[in-house]
Design an enzyme around this catalytic site. Sequence first.
Site, PDB file in Angstrom:
ATOM      1  CB  ALA A 162      -0.887  -0.010   1.233  1.00 26.58           C
TER       2      ALA A 162
ATOM      3  CD  GLU B  63      -2.420  -7.311   2.933  1.00 28.59           C
ATOM      4  OE1 GLU B  63      -2.004  -6.152   2.699  1.00 28.59           O
ATOM      5  OE2 GLU B  63      -3.110  -7.605   3.912  1.00 28.59           O
TER       6      GLU B  63
ATOM      7  CD  GLU C 231       1.609  -5.483   5.653  1.00 26.71           C
ATOM      8  OE1 GLU C 231       2.368  -6.420   6.020  1.00 26.71           O
ATOM      9  OE2 GLU C 231       0.784  -5.596   4.732  1.00 26.71           O
TER      10      GLU C 231
ATOM     11  N   GLY D 214       0.615  -4.881   0.974  1.00 31.65           N
ATOM     12  CA  GLY D 214      -0.564  -4.908   0.113  1.00 31.65           C
ATOM     13  C   GLY D 214      -0.291  -5.560  -1.239  1.00 31.65           C
TER      14      GLY D 214
HETATM   15  C1  HXC Z   1       5.066   4.373  -1.187  1.00 27.87           C
HETATM   16  C2  HXC Z   1       7.005   3.419  -1.955  1.00 27.87           C
HETATM   17  C3  HXC Z   1       6.635   2.167  -1.398  1.00 27.87           C
HETATM   18  C4  HXC Z   1       5.371   2.092  -0.710  1.00 27.87           C
HETATM   19  C5  HXC Z   1       8.553   1.937  -2.353  1.00 27.87           C
HETATM   20  N1  HXC Z   1       8.192   3.210  -2.526  1.00 27.87           N
HETATM   21  N2  HXC Z   1       7.616   1.277  -1.660  1.00 27.87           N
HETATM   22  N3  HXC Z   1       6.231   4.491  -1.843  1.00 27.87           N
HETATM   23  N4  HXC Z   1       4.649   3.225  -0.634  1.00 27.87           N
HETATM   24  N5  HXC Z   1       4.928   0.962  -0.191  1.00 27.87           N
HETATM   25  C6  HXC Z   1       8.932   4.271  -3.223  1.00 27.87           C
HETATM   26  C7  HXC Z   1      10.142   4.720  -2.426  1.00 27.87           C
HETATM   27  O1  HXC Z   1       9.746   5.645  -1.453  1.00 27.87           O
HETATM   28  C8  HXC Z   1      11.000   5.330  -3.492  1.00 27.87           C
HETATM   29  O2  HXC Z   1      10.488   6.608  -3.813  1.00 27.87           O
HETATM   30  C9  HXC Z   1      10.726   4.427  -4.700  1.00 27.87           C
HETATM   31  O3  HXC Z   1       9.486   3.754  -4.433  1.00 27.87           O
HETATM   32  C10 HXC Z   1      11.806   3.361  -4.873  1.00 27.87           C
HETATM   33  O4  HXC Z   1      11.944   2.649  -3.663  1.00 27.87           O
HETATM   34  P1  HXC Z   1      13.349   2.441  -2.927  1.00 27.87           P
HETATM   35  O5  HXC Z   1      13.060   2.172  -1.511  1.00 27.87           O
HETATM   36  O6  HXC Z   1      14.270   3.540  -3.252  1.00 27.87           O
HETATM   37  O7  HXC Z   1      13.864   1.110  -3.652  1.00 27.87           O
HETATM   38  P2  HXC Z   1      14.835   0.001  -3.063  1.00 27.87           P
HETATM   39  O8  HXC Z   1      15.937   0.639  -2.273  1.00 27.87           O
HETATM   40  O9  HXC Z   1      15.199  -0.881  -4.194  1.00 27.87           O
HETATM   41  O10 HXC Z   1      13.966  -0.836  -2.012  1.00 27.87           O
HETATM   42  C11 HXC Z   1      12.851  -1.582  -2.454  1.00 27.87           C
HETATM   43  C12 HXC Z   1      11.975  -1.990  -1.225  1.00 27.87           C
HETATM   44  C13 HXC Z   1      11.612  -0.732  -0.418  1.00 27.87           C
HETATM   45  C14 HXC Z   1      12.722  -2.987  -0.360  1.00 27.87           C
HETATM   46  C15 HXC Z   1      10.718  -2.679  -1.796  1.00 27.87           C
HETATM   47  O11 HXC Z   1      11.103   0.242  -1.301  1.00 27.87           O
HETATM   48  C16 HXC Z   1      10.594  -0.967   0.645  1.00 27.87           C
HETATM   49  O12 HXC Z   1      10.906  -1.534   1.702  1.00 27.87           O
HETATM   50  N6  HXC Z   1       9.358  -0.527   0.433  1.00 27.87           N
HETATM   51  C17 HXC Z   1       8.301  -0.579   1.396  1.00 27.87           C
HETATM   52  C18 HXC Z   1       7.801  -1.987   1.544  1.00 27.87           C
HETATM   53  C19 HXC Z   1       6.697  -2.052   2.586  1.00 27.87           C
HETATM   54  O13 HXC Z   1       6.885  -1.735   3.750  1.00 27.87           O
HETATM   55  N7  HXC Z   1       5.499  -2.433   2.147  1.00 27.87           N
HETATM   56  C20 HXC Z   1       4.372  -2.539   3.013  1.00 27.87           C
HETATM   57  C21 HXC Z   1       3.630  -1.240   2.961  1.00 27.87           C
HETATM   58  S1  HXC Z   1       2.317  -1.207   4.156  1.00 27.87           S
HETATM   59  P3  HXC Z   1      11.447   7.914  -3.868  1.00 27.87           P
HETATM   60  O14 HXC Z   1      10.486   9.018  -4.117  1.00 27.87           O
HETATM   61  O15 HXC Z   1      12.161   7.951  -2.563  1.00 27.87           O
HETATM   62  O16 HXC Z   1      12.373   7.591  -5.030  1.00 27.87           O
HETATM   63  C22 HXC Z   1       1.097  -2.085   3.426  1.00 27.87           C
HETATM   64  C23 HXC Z   1      -0.137  -2.216   4.244  1.00 27.87           C
HETATM   65  C24 HXC Z   1      -1.213  -2.927   3.488  1.00 27.87           C
HETATM   66  O17 HXC Z   1       1.179  -2.532   2.356  1.00 27.87           O
HETATM   67  C25 HXC Z   1      -2.394  -3.149   4.305  1.00 27.87           C
HETATM   68  C26 HXC Z   1      -3.104  -1.940   4.747  1.00 27.87           C
HETATM   69  C27 HXC Z   1      -2.666  -1.472   6.081  1.00 27.87           C
END
Ligand code: HXC
Length: 257
Positions: free
Chosen positions: A65, A111, A131, A108
């Site tokens: 998400a 999911e 998460e 997400g």
């Molecule tokens: C918003 C995101 C994002 C996300 C990545 N980006 N994931 N933006 N929401 N979930 C953005 C980053 O901010 C970055 O933007 C760009 O995408 C590239 O990501 P990087 O982190 O620079 O890439 P990398 O170093 O290769 O790392 C990849 C990654 C990491 C390991 C996947 O991005 C990451 O950990 N992402 C979050 C994963 C996560 O926590 N997902 C769960 C989300 S909560 P900029 O602008 O900085 O270039 C969820 C809840 C669902 O899903 C249910 C409802 C509650």
Amino acid sequence: PDYQTLLVEKRGRVTLITLNRPQALNALNAQVLDDLLAALAVFDADEGQGCAVLTGSDKAFAAGADIKEMADMGFAAMYGTNHFAGWERFTQTRKPVIAAVAGYALGGGCEVAMMCDFILAADTAKFGQPEIKLGVSPGMGGSQRLTRAVGKAKAMEMVLTGRMMDAAEAERAGLVSRVIPAADLVDEAVKVATAIAAMPPLAVLANKEMVNAAFETNLTQGVQFERRLFNGLFATQDQKEGMAAFVEKRPGNWTGK
Ligand code: HXC
């Protein structure tokens, strides 16, 4: 429709839907949900289409998400608008949707892959529910669907640690149906979808519905649900055609009736 976050393309009887927010690793914001629900509604209503494939990029199916969209939301906004509930409508698609996952399927993203009817994984795929590291939890069904898919031990470890599973582990655990070399993923998924789309359409709907019933019923009810639908298929032209075609050693010619 005009999609801001998706590429949608018809390949014969297959609708290929590609998540397309590369700058955010396909993070799922409200626009992605709107676009996906619209695309799936068009697909489901189109008699010329029999199966869909949902995919992302080589790097990410979807990294979750959209954290930036959620960061400042409070309880009232989340609960008051039932923020993620719209995603449940994704699962009401009646025709099959295959997830073709390469790279990250996190939070997400994992999911949504699990909301699809089955997952084909590239050898680069990584699945996780991280998460907890953000101070939250799965919110689009992950704690339930992951547990049903891989069992309590792996699901509990994954949600409590945020650890990612690679494609090989995901296949062993039963989360994905098959692992495919990344370069071939989308072609192979479209091939599988084409085979499904060539099946008798009512039988496709019925088979999908009865497997899904296994997650909602006890065994006796589930078997009864199956039998009712099975019996019902004997009222279709395609059952007569399918069995006649077998006896006559020729391919079936389906009418969807
Ligand atoms: C918003 C995101 C994002 C996300 C990545 N980006 N994931 N933006 N929401 N979930 C953005 C980053 O901010 C970055 O933007 C760009 O995408 C590239 O990501 P990087 O982190 O620079 O890439 P990398 O170093 O290769 O790392 C990849 C990654 C990491 C390991 C996947 O991005 C990451 O950990 N992402 C979050 C994963 C996560 O926590 N997902 C769960 C989300 S909560 P900029 O602008 O900085 O270039 C969820 C809840 C669902 O899903 C249910 C409802 C509650």
